[in-house]
Scaffold this active site. Structure first.
Site, PDB file in Angstrom:
ATOM      1  CD1 TRP A  83      -2.351  -1.773  -0.018  1.00 40.72           C
ATOM      2  CD2 TRP A  83      -3.646  -0.888   1.755  1.00 40.72           C
ATOM      3  NE1 TRP A  83      -3.347  -2.650   0.226  1.00 40.72           N
ATOM      4  CE2 TRP A  83      -4.108  -1.896   1.426  1.00 40.72           C
ATOM      5  CE3 TRP A  83      -3.888  -0.083   2.866  1.00 40.72           C
ATOM      6  CZ2 TRP A  83      -4.949  -2.443   1.841  1.00 40.72           C
ATOM      7  CZ3 TRP A  83      -5.131  -0.579   3.856  1.00 40.72           C
ATOM      8  CH2 TRP A  83      -5.759  -1.111   2.939  1.00 40.72           C
ATOM      9  CG  ASP A 104       3.938  -3.510  10.738  1.00 41.97           C
ATOM     10  OD1 ASP A 104       2.920  -3.953   9.891  1.00 41.97           O
ATOM     11  OD2 ASP A 104       3.935  -4.080  10.974  1.00 41.97           O
ATOM     12  CG  ASP A 144      -4.185  -3.736   4.893  1.00 38.24           C
ATOM     13  OD1 ASP A 144      -5.284  -5.296   5.195  1.00 38.24           O
ATOM     14  OD2 ASP A 144      -3.514  -4.647   4.138  1.00 38.24           O
ATOM     15  CE  LYS A 184      -6.500  -5.980   7.808  1.00 44.87           C
ATOM     16  NZ  LYS A 184      -6.585  -7.469   5.965  1.00 44.87           N
TER      17      LYS A 184
HETATM   18  C1  LIG Z   1      -2.518  -6.801   5.927  1.00 46.37           C
HETATM   19  S1  LIG Z   1      -0.523  -6.563   7.118  1.00 46.37           S
HETATM   20  C2  LIG Z   1      -0.817  -5.592   5.758  1.00 46.37           C
HETATM   21  C3  LIG Z   1       0.028  -5.534   4.929  1.00 46.37           C
HETATM   22  C4  LIG Z   1       0.348  -4.447   4.072  1.00 46.37           C
HETATM   23  N1  LIG Z   1      -1.350  -3.349   3.720  1.00 46.37           N
HETATM   24  C5  LIG Z   1       0.580  -4.366   2.517  1.00 46.37           C
HETATM   25  O1  LIG Z   1      -0.010  -3.848   1.449  1.00 46.37           O
HETATM   26  O2  LIG Z   1       2.069  -4.923   2.257  1.00 46.37           O
HETATM   27  C6  LIG Z   1      -0.939  -5.936   7.794  1.00 46.37           C
HETATM   28  C7  LIG Z   1      -0.297  -4.977   9.060  1.00 46.37           C
HETATM   29  O3  LIG Z   1      -0.089  -4.730  10.092  1.00 46.37           O
HETATM   30  C8  LIG Z   1       0.656  -4.806  11.082  1.00 46.37           C
HETATM   31  N2  LIG Z   1      -0.166  -3.994  12.502  1.00 46.37           N
HETATM   32  C9  LIG Z   1      -0.616  -4.938  12.966  1.00 46.37           C
HETATM   33  N3  LIG Z   1      -0.985  -4.228  14.739  1.00 46.37           N
HETATM   34  C10 LIG Z   1      -0.501  -3.374  14.992  1.00 46.37           C
HETATM   35  C11 LIG Z   1      -0.156  -2.304  15.617  1.00 46.37           C
HETATM   36  N4  LIG Z   1      -0.943  -2.248  16.684  1.00 46.37           N
HETATM   37  N5  LIG Z   1       0.234  -1.353  15.200  1.00 46.37           N
HETATM   38  C12 LIG Z   1       1.746  -1.450  14.021  1.00 46.37           C
HETATM   39  N6  LIG Z   1       1.406  -2.339  13.044  1.00 46.37           N
HETATM   40  C13 LIG Z   1       0.126  -3.165  13.460  1.00 46.37           C
HETATM   41  C14 LIG Z   1       1.401  -6.204  11.230  1.00 46.37           C
HETATM   42  O4  LIG Z   1       2.081  -6.613  11.882  1.00 46.37           O
HETATM   43  C15 LIG Z   1       0.667  -6.093   9.550  1.00 46.37           C
HETATM   44  O5  LIG Z   1       2.331  -5.990   9.066  1.00 46.37           O
END
Ligand SMILES: C[S@@+](CC[C@H](N)C(=O)[O-])C[C@H]1O[C@@H](n2cnc3c(N)ncnc32)[C@H](O)[C@@H]1O
Length: 239
Positions: A83, A104, A144, A184
């Protein structure tokens, strides 16, 4: 002579491949089999995206036009970064004039024009650091984020919904007027209170399930378009 590519699969890799490694756990074998046969995974490799998730954003944009004209974008839960790749492209972001901030808690490889914070979005310092990184008022906040799974369905659900809610509050605090928020969520999971908050602050609020989001997944996206702005809110409080 080069081998012709297989029709409908421009990577030239056959779909419908089976993973035969008997030493692997059945669940891992199924995951790998699904992954290598996934046309979006193959398309992402072909088009240079870090993840198949790129197509979710592109499909949502195709229908709802949220990327056009965006000048600054914040990407929450950004790793591995597809993204952010799209965000950098649409904003024309460069290392000299950064217009995309990504966060992230996982490590993410550098991307030109993207300021990456390796930090938990729920950390109280995150909002300020993101705003500093993006260098001005954002017109698009993307999330996301999905909480790491514990295996306990209800817990996972609640944690991801909480992330969505905090992201929504953040978007309302930082977006410029007319901006958009995409996050999401889960099917049937968006709390009424959150929906009402978004409806008060945005002109249009819809749930979207792009074709590239796996049908068996309960994942959905919540899209809030056309931020009404904070001035209106301040005026209402004064009145
Ligand atoms: C589905 S992946 C995202 C994919 C991304 N949109 C892409 O296009 O590459 C979801 C991400 O959310 C991150 N995440 C979840 N909870 C989080 C938080 N509290 N703070 C930062 N990142 C978080 C996870 O580590 C993961 O890498």
């Amino acid at each position: 002579m080069t081998k012709p590519t297989i029709a409908g699969n421009r990577t030239g890799r056959k779909l419908g491949q089976r993973v035969k490694n008997k030493k692997m756990k059945a669940s891992s074998r199924q995951w790998l089999q699904r992954h290598i046969n996934d046309p979006y995974v193959q398309r992402a490799q072909l088009e240079g995206y870090r993840a198949r998730a790129a197509f979710k954003l592109l499909e949502i944009d195709e229908k709802h036009g949220i990327l056009k004209g965006a000048r600054r974008i914040i990407d929450l839960g950004a790793a591995p970064g597809s993204w952010s790749q799209i965000a950098a492209k649409v904003t024309g972001s460069t290392d000299d004039d950064v217009r995309v901030a990504a966060i992230d808690f996982l490590e993410m490889a550098q991307l030109p024009g993207v300021k990456i914070l390796q930090l938990d979005f729920l950390d109280p310092a995150a909002p300020e650091q993101l705003m500093e990184a993006v260098g001005g008022t954002p017109d698009l906040v993307l999330s996301d984020m999905a909480a790491p799974t514990t295996g306990h369905h209800r817990t996972d659900h609640l944690r991801t919904m909480h992330l969505c809610e905090v992201a929504a509050h953040f978007a309302i605090e930082v977006l410029g007027e007319g901006g958009h928020f995409l996050a999401k969520t889960f099917q049937g999971g968006t709390e009424k209170e959150l929906l009402n908050l978004l409806k008060q602050n945005f002109k249009q609020v819809v749930h979207v399930k792009p074709a590239s989001s796996r049908a068996e997944s309960v994942e959905m996206f919540l899209l809030a378009k056309g931020f009404k702005g904070r001035k209106r809110e301040a005026d209402e409080t004064e009145a």
